[in-house]
Design a protein around this motif. Structure first.
Motif, PDB file in Angstrom:
ATOM      1  N   VAL A 131      87.747  -0.930  25.775  1.00  0.00           N
ATOM      2  CA  VAL A 131      87.331   0.118  24.844  1.00  0.00           C
ATOM      3  C   VAL A 131      88.518   0.709  24.091  1.00  0.00           C
ATOM      4  O   VAL A 131      88.442   0.997  22.885  1.00  0.00           O
ATOM      5  N   GLU A 132      89.647   0.894  24.791  1.00  0.00           N
ATOM      6  CA  GLU A 132      90.800   1.546  24.176  1.00  0.00           C
ATOM      7  C   GLU A 132      91.306   0.752  22.978  1.00  0.00           C
ATOM      8  O   GLU A 132      91.525   1.313  21.885  1.00  0.00           O
ATOM      9  N   HIS A 133      91.534  -0.551  23.150  1.00  0.00           N
ATOM     10  CA  HIS A 133      92.008  -1.357  22.029  1.00  0.00           C
ATOM     11  C   HIS A 133      90.972  -1.386  20.902  1.00  0.00           C
ATOM     12  O   HIS A 133      91.319  -1.329  19.716  1.00  0.00           O
ATOM     13  N   CYS A 134      89.719  -1.472  21.274  1.00  0.00           N
ATOM     14  CA  CYS A 134      88.650  -1.521  20.273  1.00  0.00           C
ATOM     15  C   CYS A 134      88.650  -0.258  19.420  1.00  0.00           C
ATOM     16  O   CYS A 134      88.600  -0.326  18.182  1.00  0.00           O
ATOM     17  N   CYS A 135      88.721   0.881  20.041  1.00  0.00           N
ATOM     18  CA  CYS A 135      88.642   2.143  19.306  1.00  0.00           C
ATOM     19  C   CYS A 135      89.918   2.436  18.522  1.00  0.00           C
ATOM     20  O   CYS A 135      89.863   3.070  17.463  1.00  0.00           O
ATOM     21  N   ARG A 136      91.064   1.980  19.019  1.00  0.00           N
ATOM     22  CA  ARG A 136      92.292   2.147  18.236  1.00  0.00           C
ATOM     23  C   ARG A 136      92.222   1.296  16.966  1.00  0.00           C
ATOM     24  O   ARG A 136      92.728   1.697  15.915  1.00  0.00           O
ATOM     25  N   ALA A 137      91.587   0.152  17.065  1.00  0.00           N
ATOM     26  CA  ALA A 137      91.413  -0.678  15.872  1.00  0.00           C
ATOM     27  C   ALA A 137      90.536   0.026  14.842  1.00  0.00           C
ATOM     28  O   ALA A 137      90.734  -0.121  13.630  1.00  0.00           O
ATOM     29  N   VAL A 138      89.566   0.806  15.317  1.00  0.00           N
ATOM     30  CA  VAL A 138      88.681   1.535  14.398  1.00  0.00           C
ATOM     31  C   VAL A 138      89.489   2.495  13.531  1.00  0.00           C
ATOM     32  O   VAL A 138      89.254   2.606  12.318  1.00  0.00           O
ATOM     33  N   THR A 139      90.445   3.201  14.127  1.00  0.00           N
ATOM     34  CA  THR A 139      91.235   4.161  13.352  1.00  0.00           C
ATOM     35  C   THR A 139      92.035   3.462  12.262  1.00  0.00           C
ATOM     36  O   THR A 139      92.268   4.023  11.184  1.00  0.00           O
ATOM     37  N   VAL A 140      92.454   2.224  12.520  1.00  0.00           N
ATOM     38  CA  VAL A 140      93.159   1.442  11.498  1.00  0.00           C
ATOM     39  C   VAL A 140      92.184   1.005  10.410  1.00  0.00           C
ATOM     40  O   VAL A 140      92.471   1.101   9.209  1.00  0.00           O
ATOM     41  N   LEU A 141      91.022   0.553  10.823  1.00  0.00           N
ATOM     42  CA  LEU A 141      90.037   0.027   9.872  1.00  0.00           C
ATOM     43  C   LEU A 141      89.488   1.111   8.954  1.00  0.00           C
ATOM     44  O   LEU A 141      88.988   0.816   7.864  1.00  0.00           O
ATOM     45  N   LYS A 142      89.576   2.355   9.379  1.00  0.00           N
ATOM     46  CA  LYS A 142      89.007   3.444   8.577  1.00  0.00           C
ATOM     47  C   LYS A 142      89.654   3.517   7.195  1.00  0.00           C
ATOM     48  O   LYS A 142      89.023   3.953   6.234  1.00  0.00           O
ATOM     49  N   SER A 143      90.891   3.067   7.077  1.00  0.00           N
ATOM     50  CA  SER A 143      91.576   3.107   5.776  1.00  0.00           C
ATOM     51  C   SER A 143      91.519   1.757   5.055  1.00  0.00           C
ATOM     52  O   SER A 143      92.167   1.581   4.023  1.00  0.00           O
ATOM     53  N   GLN A 144      90.746   0.827   5.587  1.00  0.00           N
ATOM     54  CA  GLN A 144      90.659  -0.505   4.993  1.00  0.00           C
ATOM     55  C   GLN A 144      89.372  -0.650   4.166  1.00  0.00           C
ATOM     56  O   GLN A 144      88.442   0.146   4.312  1.00  0.00           O
ATOM     57  N   PRO A 145      89.289  -1.674   3.318  1.00  0.00           N
ATOM     58  CA  PRO A 145      88.090  -1.860   2.467  1.00  0.00           C
ATOM     59  C   PRO A 145      86.921  -2.473   3.237  1.00  0.00           C
ATOM     60  O   PRO A 145      86.509  -3.615   2.994  1.00  0.00           O
ATOM     61  N   VAL A 146      86.416  -1.724   4.191  1.00  0.00           N
ATOM     62  CA  VAL A 146      85.270  -2.172   4.978  1.00  0.00           C
ATOM     63  C   VAL A 146      84.050  -1.333   4.597  1.00  0.00           C
ATOM     64  O   VAL A 146      84.171  -0.147   4.282  1.00  0.00           O
ATOM     65  N   SER A 147      82.874  -1.953   4.643  1.00  0.00           N
ATOM     66  CA  SER A 147      81.655  -1.209   4.346  1.00  0.00           C
ATOM     67  C   SER A 147      80.931  -0.790   5.615  1.00  0.00           C
ATOM     68  O   SER A 147      80.138   0.153   5.603  1.00  0.00           O
ATOM     69  N   ALA A 148      81.180  -1.490   6.708  1.00  0.00           N
ATOM     70  CA  ALA A 148      80.564  -1.128   7.983  1.00  0.00           C
ATOM     71  C   ALA A 148      81.432  -1.633   9.119  1.00  0.00           C
ATOM     72  O   ALA A 148      81.996  -2.725   9.044  1.00  0.00           O
ATOM     73  N   VAL A 149      81.529  -0.817  10.160  1.00  0.00           N
ATOM     74  CA  VAL A 149      82.192  -1.223  11.398  1.00  0.00           C
ATOM     75  C   VAL A 149      81.316  -0.726  12.543  1.00  0.00           C
ATOM     76  O   VAL A 149      81.199   0.476  12.778  1.00  0.00           O
TER      77      VAL A 149
END
Length: 936
Positions: free
Chosen positions: A279-297
């Protein structure tokens, strides 16, 4: 307490009797929404105009009668229920107006969310909210709950994309923010109200601590309580009022129209699934993805993945993941493919340093990304499908600050263990820190209720207090979280909400105990029972996703309501209660008017076909087995009898004239208790028997033509411009394409069994089906030749229970698509053609195939919106014509510019022709008209 007599008398003068419901069956049916609560209304009113709403609210305000508004009833927190007056939307709330080349769209509250997006497709736009229930929920509910969804986030919800609103307040006053005259009149008549709203805004903005708390709360996904951000985001009272209505769940007023600023709907998209070791690695990746051009995570914990790993079509690797694995389903969209590829490279580079246990790379292939999204979408129903009968599925909806998401997930998992919810799963919209957790819960004993309460108290303390998050991110507060609003918001904000409520609804008549309640135990009251009824439907979670495709919804009962009533009947019978009156009502409402075509199963999250239950009930009441057996054994004679009946009917038409015969037939139909079929001008004439010719040996490929019994009995109607029978037209088209047509021997004796199955005579149905299969094996030379069946319901009937593997059976769409189009030159016609995709064609997976063929044959194709099943249902168009009429009530307006319609079922075409005012024919008529043999 009963409703005031004066109120009831006025309502009965205002609303036609057929739109007022106070009988036990109807009020019970409407007493259920998608939540785990039940309240039985004293009166249900189906409204068809804003004027009716105004009048009802005026009366309710005068007599202090509580009212609740309902759109689709897919809400999960108990906000669409009432034990007083429930006001539901009728048919006439479906208006939409596209503005500025799709940049805006104005919608009435009865428009289904997916329908709004469908009309915006040509403009590559969509509405911002994208709830998971978008195929069933309506705009009224989307606005009233400030629904969001997987791609919506916080920036594109209704609150932030609102361009205008038309509303009705508790006193019956109307405001349209886009109509200057309405605004001026409202400002004059409600000056004190607007002044008080403006003052509330000034006081709130001046309270720096409260204003800061409000801004913090709405940086998160949040639908707990009223939209207090309206008081800090706007200073004009009309703007404040407009935005307070968003997310107000019907406690401040009725929303009769809304205008959205639409958002881009980029055509290019790709999805990937990344599985992290924990879970820890997964959620840390979310914080990075928040500034990326993604439409859904989308986040899926290991429990979620485990819940779907054994489902058909799931990749085998899902089972092999480690116990701590946690996945992200990522989607990116772009206006062009080149831009999309740039975005994908940027996204993957940003998280390249994270360890991965499994990776499914970004794919633009619909097969691949649809499978990935199926993993996500199947998680909720997976829990519902394995729950113990009698328990309900609860889906909660919280938000943690994204930077604390990992800790929040782990703390939730710990609470599951503490309270013994071993089956609970977590998934959600990770970019916003929005998590859904699903668990099963029984409410049959005080101990079960206490367990649930203890768990929710702990969840509330964890999310709202320890993490400063939201207890409701997008599902609305309802009565589920009403007792916890103050805990989350604090005393000052909670009192501010009450002040707004009293200002706009001073008598407290609008949806009491929703969002705001003085009862700290309201979330533990009116809990819905889900008693065992039948294994066919026991997994139903009463979500209502089935309702938009049901032809009887609005005439009698929907699939959800059928299950609700049958559950109640079974529970009452177990308790020794007399259910005779309820069963008698259910016979017509639930059994006789069910088309039993199974479209509900396609929309059901747990795959329930309510038609299977209805067929089982019909079978239990089927007491003419001897007659059915005789009929099965003398089918050729019965077919001759059907032709004779049609000849007699046509003779009566010639003698009496069509108008008089139709009127006389309607009278006789009613007098006979619906036993005599009702004649209409679309009634077919008798078809001539098939002329058999022995097969010859030549170079042409052979095709076995299975003509359905309805095709053998029913020719064109007397008024049809096409007087060539379906069999002759089909044979001519097949021969034009170079096939030799072969008929099975003794064809008039053959039947797929569908007429017997629909009446509950399964043994006779199976016997006829097997007899037909044996005849087809012989005619096709042991399966060497393909078999063309001219009616899609018969094709489906033969395929449903597994056809002999040696046989290669085709419905009209698939055979034309695979075998005829390459052999024909098509010259499309200029005139538009209406298409009706039958239920069986949908089940066969040939819906798009039918549409594509018609598009090759004509330059304009009309697919009437909202008609999923015609309701003819074999012979119900004759015996229960009101079902067919109700299902097709909007057809005539939709096809008024067409001269012809096409379908793949002769009986469906009878009802379609009658209610559309144009002739509907089999697909072969159109293909034959626009084609000529291709020179090979």
């Amino acid at each position: 307490m009963s409703l005031p007599a004066a109120f009831l008398a006025e309502v009965q003068r205002l609303i036609p009797a057929d739109r007022l419901f106070d009988d036990p069956l109807s009020t019970l049916a409407f007493g259920t929404d998608a939540s785990f609560y039940r309240l039985i209304p004293k009166l249900v009113v189906r409204v068809e105009s804003e004027a009716e709403v105004v009048a009802l609210l005026t009366l309710a305000s005068r007599d202090q009668v509580s009212v609740t508004f309902r759109a689709a009833g897919t809400s999960l927190s108990g906000q669409a229920l009432s034990d007083s007056v429930l006001i539901v939307l009728g048919d006439n709330w479906n208006g939409r107006e596209i503005r500025d080349n799709g940049a805006q769209i104005r919608l009435q509250p009865g428009v289904i969310g997916a329908q709004a997006n469908a009309v915006l497709v040509p403009f590559q736009r969509k509405i911002g909210p994208d709830p998971a229930s978008i195929n069933a929920c309506k705009i009224g509910g989307i606005v009233a709950n400030n629904a969001s969804g997987m791609c919506c986030g916080t920036a594109q919800n209704t609150y932030h994309t609102l361009a205008g609103i038309r509303l009705v307040l508790a006193d019956g006053s109307v405001l349209d923010t886009e109509d200057s005259a309405s605004v001026s009149a409202f400002q004059t008549r409600h000056a004190p109200l607007l002044q008080q709203l403006a003052e509330l805004g000034r006081k709130t903005r001046a309270n720096s601590a409260l204003a800061a708390r409000i801004r913090h709360k709405y940086r998160l996904k949040n639908t707990t309580g009223l939209s207090l951000n309206a008081l800090v985001d706007f200073d004009q009272p009309l703007d404040i009022l407009s935005h307070l209505m968003v997310g107000s769940e019907g406690i401040l007023g009725f929303i009769s129209a809304v205008t959205y600023d639409t958002v881009p709907d980029h055509p290019h998209k790709a999805s990937a699934l990344l599985v992290f070791p924990d879970v820890e690695h997964c959620c840390r990746a979310v914080t990075v993805l928040k500034s990326q051009p993604v439409s859904a995570v989308e986040l899926l914990d290991r429990r979620s993945l485990r819940s779907v790993q054994d489902k058909p079509g799931m990749p085998t690797w899902v089972k092999e993941l480690s116990p701590t694995a946690c996945a992200l389903l990522i989607e990116s969209r772009a206006a062009s493919q080149s831009l999309l590829h740039e975005q994908l490279a940027q996204i993957m580079a940003s998280i390249a340093h994270f360890p991965l246990e499994k990776q499914v790379d970004f794919s633009e292939d619909p097969v691949v990304y649809n499978q990935l999204w199926k993993i996500r979408k199947d998680t909720f129903p997976a829990v519902g499908a394995v729950r113990q009968t009698g328990t309900t599925v609860i889906i909660e909806d919280v938000t943690f600050p994204v930077e604390q998401l990992a800790e929040g997930v782990n703390r939730l998992l710990a609470l599951f263990d503490t309270h013994g919810y071993d089956e609970a799963i977590i998934f959600g919209h990770a970019l916003e820190g929005n998590l859904h957790f699903v668990f099963t819960q029984g409410f049959d004993t005080a101990e079960q209720v206490a367990r649930y309460d203890a768990f929710m108290q702990d969840v509330a303390q964890l999310v709202a207090v320890e993490f400063g998050g939201s207890l409701k991110a997008e599902h609305g507060t309802g009565r589920n979280m009403a007792p916890f609003v103050e805990l989350e918001w604090g005393y000052d904000a909670h009192q501010l909400m009450w002040e707004i409520k009293r200002l706009l609804d001073p008598k407290g008549i609008l949806n009491p105990d929703v969002i705001l309640s003085h009862d700290p135990q309201i979330h533990l009251k009116h809990l819905k029972p889900l008693p065992a009824a039948d294994e066919i439907v026991d997994k139903c979670i009463e979500c209502g996703f089935c309702e938009p495709v049901c032809p009887s919804k609005g005439l009698t009962l929907s699939p959800r309501q059928r299950i609700v009533i049958w559950r109640d009947i079974q529970a009452r019978q177990r308790d020794g209660q007399n259910t005779r009156a309820l069963r008698e009502d259910f016979q017509y409402q639930g059994v006789d008017t069910c088309a039993a075509t199974g479209l509900c199963a396609q929309r059901c999250p747990v795959g329930i076909n309510t038609g299977d239950l209805v067929r089982k009930l019909r079978a239990s009441a089927a007491n003419h087995s001897t007659s059915a057996t005789w009929l099965a054994g003398h089918f050729a004679g019965a077919l001759q009898g059907a032709r004779l009946t049609l000849r007699l009917a046509d003779g009566a038409r010639r003698l009496l004239g069509a108008p008089l015969l139709a009127k006389t037939s309607e009278t006789l139909h009613k007098a006979s208790g619906n036993r005599l079929p009702q004649w209409t001008p679309a009634m077919p004439q008798a078809a001539a028997p098939i002329q058999f010719h022995a097969p010859i040996t030549d170079a042409r490929p052979r095709v076995v033509y299975l003509a359905a019994c309805v095709s053998r009995a029913m020719g064109p109607s007397f008024s049809d411009r096409e007087q060539v029978p379906l069999i002759d037209k089909t044979q001519a088209l097949l021969e034009k394409a170079g096939f030799q047509v072969v008929f099975p021997a003794e064809q008039d004796s053959l039947c797929c069994g569908q007429p017997f199955a629909s009446k509950g005579y399964a043994e006779q149905a199976d016997s006829k089906r097997q007899e037909l299969i044996d005849a087809l094996l012989k005619a096709s030379r042991g399966g060497l030749d393909p078999i063309y069946c001219d009616t899609s319901p018969c094709t489906l009937r033969l395929l449903q229970d597994g056809l002999d593997s040696r046989l290669n059976l085709f419905d009209p769409v698939r055979f034309i698509r695979e075998h005829l189009l390459d052999r024909l030159e098509i010259q499309p016609q200029a005139t538009p053609v209406a298409v009706h995709v039958t239920c069986s064609t949908q089940h066969l997976g040939e819906s798009q195939g039918l549409i594509d063929i018609v598009k090759r044959c004509t330059r304009e194709v009309i697919i009437p919106e909202g008609i999923h099943c015609c309701g003819f249902a074999g012979d119900k168009g004759f015996t229960t014509p009101e079902l067919n009429a109700h299902s097709l009530r909007s057809l005539k307006d939709a096809v008024q510019h067409c001269d012809e319609g096409v379908s793949t079922s002769r009986t469906c075409e009878i009802g379609l022709s009658h209610h559309a005012g144009i002739d509907y024919h089999g697909l072969v008529y159109l293909v034959d008209r626009v084609s000529r043999p291709r020179v090979l």
